[in-house]
Design an enzyme around this catalytic site. Sequence first.
Site, PDB file in Angstrom:
ATOM      1  N   CYS A  10       0.814  -1.219   0.000  1.00  0.00           N
ATOM      2  CA  CYS A  10       0.000   0.000   0.000  1.00  0.00           C
ATOM      3  C   CYS A  10       0.849   1.271   0.000  1.00  0.00           C
ATOM      4  O   CYS A  10       0.318   2.379  -0.120  1.00  0.00           O
ATOM      5  CB  CYS A  10      -0.941   0.001   1.192  1.00  0.00           C
ATOM      6  SG  CYS A  10      -2.068  -1.412   1.220  1.00  0.00           S
ATOM      7  N   HIS A  39      -3.004  -2.392  -4.060  1.00  0.00           N
ATOM      8  CA  HIS A  39      -4.337  -2.461  -4.647  1.00  0.00           C
ATOM      9  C   HIS A  39      -4.242  -2.000  -6.097  1.00  0.00           C
ATOM     10  O   HIS A  39      -3.604  -0.988  -6.377  1.00  0.00           O
ATOM     11  CB  HIS A  39      -5.322  -1.570  -3.890  1.00  0.00           C
ATOM     12  CG  HIS A  39      -5.406  -1.859  -2.424  1.00  0.00           C
ATOM     13  ND1 HIS A  39      -6.207  -2.854  -1.900  1.00  0.00           N
ATOM     14  CD2 HIS A  39      -4.769  -1.294  -1.364  1.00  0.00           C
ATOM     15  CE1 HIS A  39      -6.071  -2.884  -0.591  1.00  0.00           C
ATOM     16  NE2 HIS A  39      -5.196  -1.956  -0.233  1.00  0.00           N
TER      17      HIS A  39
END
Length: 254
Positions: free
Chosen positions: A189, A231
């Site tokens: 992330c 992501h």
Amino acid sequence: MAAVPCRLLRVWAVLALSAACASTPTPGAQERGEYALTEDVSLRRVAPGVWVHTTMGSGPYANIPANGLLVEDGDGSILVDTGWDARQAESLLTWAQDVLHRPVKAAVVTHSHEDRTGGISALLARGLPVYGQEETARIAAASKEPVPSLTFAETQALGPLELFFPGHGHAPDNIVVWHPGGAVLFGGCFVKGGESKDLGNVGDADTAAWPASVDRTRERFPQARIVVPGHGAPGGPELLTHTQALLRASPTAR
């Protein structure tokens, strides 16, 4: 080099659409290195011996996909991030043993958030070592969550991987993982996907320190060819540039 990110973007679009389909691969999927293990766990090979696993969140995180790695290491493998929960981690462990025929022998979590650490208990139940940055262990212990069994401060070799703490960014404990053989950098992330329009969850972020931490990552791994965000679709080094552009545009970074 731009051809690699474009191809991977198309692959991730297909995986995102098919994540809820049955686990039986579509014709030719295995030959392409694509597997849907369950309706919320899938894998895709992005380099020799390097697989990206994508797990879907539930509850307040419903339908949020999170990426991790499964990296072959001799007759075993190493899991990078564990999915959102123990069930997803078990699916990955079973696939590595029964299909890949390289049982997971160790794992690493890239920071203390649920999409990284949710499956730690499945690893610990099997007696497998789980690595994490020292601050990750401290945060987990304070939250009464499963704690990585082995810790490091700044760098750690783990089989074919290098674990590196670049400094504060998305979280105070975020690390990146480097696979030199495949020129694959897993940013977790700490690195935003190319489709990201903002920095996402910044509840634990240090947006003032984040740009310099990205610079340190770029300087340490200039050979990176494939960059995998926490992501979204894998890309190339442009994802590091994109992350810094989002930081410059973010009011929280000022």
